[in-house]
Design a protein around this motif. Structure first.
Motif, short mmCIF file in Angstrom:
data_model
loop_
_atom_site.label_atom_id
_atom_site.label_comp_id
_atom_site.label_asym_id
_atom_site.label_seq_id
_atom_site.Cartn_x
_atom_site.Cartn_y
_atom_site.Cartn_z
N ARG A 180 -26.55 20.74 -60.75
CA ARG A 180 -26.39 19.38 -60.25
C ARG A 180 -26.21 18.38 -61.39
N ASN A 181 -26.96 18.58 -62.47
CA ASN A 181 -26.79 17.71 -63.64
C ASN A 181 -25.37 17.82 -64.19
N ALA A 182 -24.85 19.05 -64.25
CA ALA A 182 -23.49 19.26 -64.77
C ALA A 182 -22.45 18.61 -63.86
N LEU A 183 -22.67 18.68 -62.54
CA LEU A 183 -21.71 18.08 -61.61
C LEU A 183 -21.74 16.55 -61.71
N ARG A 184 -22.92 15.98 -61.88
CA ARG A 184 -23.00 14.52 -62.01
C ARG A 184 -22.37 14.04 -63.32
N GLU A 185 -22.33 14.90 -64.32
CA GLU A 185 -21.66 14.54 -65.57
C GLU A 185 -20.15 14.39 -65.36
N GLU A 186 -19.61 15.12 -64.39
CA GLU A 186 -18.16 15.08 -64.15
C GLU A 186 -17.77 14.01 -63.13
N PRO A 200 -37.25 39.09 -67.76
CA PRO A 200 -36.41 38.75 -66.60
C PRO A 200 -37.18 38.03 -65.49
N ALA A 201 -38.46 38.38 -65.31
CA ALA A 201 -39.25 37.74 -64.25
C ALA A 201 -39.44 36.25 -64.51
N ILE A 202 -39.58 35.88 -65.78
CA ILE A 202 -39.77 34.47 -66.14
C ILE A 202 -38.43 33.74 -66.16
N VAL A 203 -37.40 34.38 -66.74
CA VAL A 203 -36.09 33.74 -66.83
C VAL A 203 -35.53 33.45 -65.44
N SER A 204 -35.76 34.34 -64.49
CA SER A 204 -35.20 34.16 -63.15
C SER A 204 -35.86 33.02 -62.39
N GLN A 205 -36.98 32.50 -62.89
CA GLN A 205 -37.68 31.40 -62.22
C GLN A 205 -37.20 30.03 -62.67
N GLY A 206 -36.16 29.98 -63.52
CA GLY A 206 -35.67 28.71 -64.04
C GLY A 206 -35.04 27.82 -62.96
N SER A 207 -34.92 26.54 -63.24
CA SER A 207 -34.36 25.56 -62.30
C SER A 207 -32.84 25.51 -62.45
N TYR A 208 -32.17 26.52 -61.96
CA TYR A 208 -30.71 26.61 -62.12
C TYR A 208 -29.99 25.64 -61.18
N ARG A 209 -30.58 25.33 -60.05
CA ARG A 209 -29.97 24.34 -59.17
C ARG A 209 -29.93 22.98 -59.85
N SER A 269 -34.02 24.09 -72.46
CA SER A 269 -35.36 24.50 -72.01
C SER A 269 -35.98 23.49 -71.08
N ASP A 270 -35.77 22.19 -71.35
CA ASP A 270 -36.39 21.17 -70.50
C ASP A 270 -35.84 21.22 -69.08
N THR A 271 -34.54 21.43 -68.94
CA THR A 271 -33.94 21.48 -67.61
C THR A 271 -34.37 22.73 -66.85
N LEU A 272 -34.31 23.88 -67.49
CA LEU A 272 -34.63 25.14 -66.82
C LEU A 272 -36.13 25.36 -66.66
N GLY A 273 -36.91 24.79 -67.59
CA GLY A 273 -38.34 25.07 -67.58
C GLY A 273 -38.66 26.43 -68.16
N VAL A 274 -37.75 26.94 -69.00
CA VAL A 274 -37.93 28.24 -69.66
C VAL A 274 -37.71 28.03 -71.15
#
Length: 433
Positions: free
Chosen positions: A98-104, A85-94, A73-78
């Motif tokens: 990026r966090n997942a890529l930096r983990e690798e 769907p209108a609220i879920v689609s506003q999450g910070s998916y980018r 929830s903290d990362t997405l803001g949801v």
């Protein structure tokens, strides 16, 4: 006297033999030149097709990167449990990607992080957003997601960017290769079928660009062309061949039809620009305008082939129909037209294949615009497959180079299919008199 006659006869025989020898040598040389010309043409065709296939076959597959994306929830803001769907689609998916890529891949510095983020395509966040929007129960979990790779990463994995050339000559630098090796060693890189190429419209990102929008635009354009050109062309051919009086007016019409078949296609584009856009005020970049322009260009081909098919029907068929009491119109519609239809269909298919490959007239009426959305009808803004190839060919990115060759392969396949259908129809339906 006898010796003289024998000598003259021998001289004549030698001259005849020499003449025959020269003639045979000329025939052999002519045959050699003909065979050499055919072999040269096939060689050029082979080189052309081989080059297109070598550059374009990589457009049919693409690269993906496996990421373990934390959808907390903290990362997405949801908040968890949210299903709107209108609220879920506003999450910070980018941010989550990026966090997942930096983990690798561990990188230091803001510049390196920006370069690392380019390993993932811009479309990956929207794809992940759609997945979570359709499955809101994923919020609060760690989701294993195969993200579409960016263009340089994708081209390096395919071998289109070589790592053995100097670093200054390539966009994928040595440190990028090191990051790539880290992901590949961990089993996080895979190559899959590129469905984006066949299902997407145009895009600024080559890894997301596809031919579907242009294919639909070509379909609507050819549909308008077929609906208009076939009945008009057949009707004109029937009138000129069966009903028109033989006078100077009809001779002038026939000459103009034959001349129109040789007019450059860009002239029809200029005519469409002047009449359909500036005078009739039809929508720019619409398939209906492209269909009207291609109709004008295709009509001479259809009329000429239809007239040839009507001429091929034996006069005895007409005489027999009229002899049993049929009117001239009945004779044409019930007897001549059905027998001439195979030739008419063959000419129409060849004309449509020619229209499918045309670019110049469509450029003149504005179908060269950057269109992302797939057209929903002939009045919507669209582009065509040849124009899409022209647009991609102007871009310097490696991804667009392979997309250009891949689209050419698809267009050549369509053209070969249409010409094959024309040949099969002619073989199956033609009658020998």
């Amino acid at each position: 006297m006898t010796d003289k006659l024998l000598e003259i006869s021998k001289t004549k025989k030698e001259r005849v033999k020499a003449g025959i020898s020269r003639r045979r040598n000329k025939e052999a040389r002519f045959r050699f030149y003909g065979i050499a010309s055919i072999l040269m043409a096939f060689t050029f065709l082979f080189v052309l097709i081989t080059t297109i296939v070598a550059d374009g076959h990589t457009a049919f597959y693409t690269t993906q990167i496996r990421l373990d994306v934390s959808l907390d929830s903290d990362t997405l803001g949801v908040k968890e449990g949210e299903t709107d769907p209108a609220i879920v689609s506003q999450g910070s998916y980018r941010k989550a990607l990026r966090n997942a890529l930096r983990e690798e891949v561990s990188v230091d510095g803001r510049r390196d992080r920006r370069e690392l983020y380019r390993f993932i395509s811009n479309g990956a966040e929207y794809d992940l957003r759609d997945i979570v929007t359709n499955n809101p129960e994923l919020i609060g979990t760690t989701y294993t997601y195969w993200a579409q790779a960016g263009d340089n990463f994708n081209q390096y994995n395919k071998g289109n960017i070589r790592g053995d050339i100097p670093e200054s000559s390539r966009q994928f630098k040595d440190k990028h290769i090191g990051w790539f090796d880290t992901l590949e060693a961990d089993g996080r890189v895979r190559t899959v079928f590129n469905h984006h190429f066949f299902t997407n419209g145009d895009s600024r990102d080559p890894e997301l660009a596809g031919i579907w929008g242009a294919t639909v635009g070509s379909f609507y354009t050819l549909l308008v062309t077929l609906v208009l050109s076939f009945p008009i062309g057949v009707a004109a051919a029937i009138y000129l061949e069966e009903f028109a009086p033989r006078n100077r007016v009809t001779e002038l019409i026939e000459i103009n039809i034959n001349n129109l078949a040789a007019v450059p296609s860009i002239v029809f584009g200029l005519l469409g620009l002047a009449v359909f856009l500036n005078v009739a005020d039809l929508p720019r970049s619409a398939p209906v305008v492209g269909g009207l322009v291609l109709t004008l260009m295709t009509l001479p081909t259809i009329i000429i082939s239809s007239r040839a098919a009507i001429k091929a029907v034996p006069p005895s068929v007409r005489d027999a129909a009229l002899g049993v009491g049929a009117s001239k119109m009945q004779m044409v519609l019930h007897h001549v037209l059905p027998l001439a239809m195979p030739g008419m269909l063959t000419g129409t298919i060849i004309g449509m294949a020619q229209a499918l490959g045309e670019t110049a007239p469509l450029l003149m009426i504005g179908m060269v615009a950057f269109i992302v959305e797939v057209p929903g009808g002939p009045l919507d803004a669209a582009t065509a497959l040849p124009v899409q190839i022209y647009l991609w060919a102007e871009n310097p990115e490696k991804g667009f180079i392979e997309n250009t060759s891949g689209a050419i392969m698809v267009l050549l396949a369509f053209l070969a299919f249409m010409n094959a259908v024309a040949v099969i129809l002619r073989k199956r339906l033609e009658r020998r008199w």
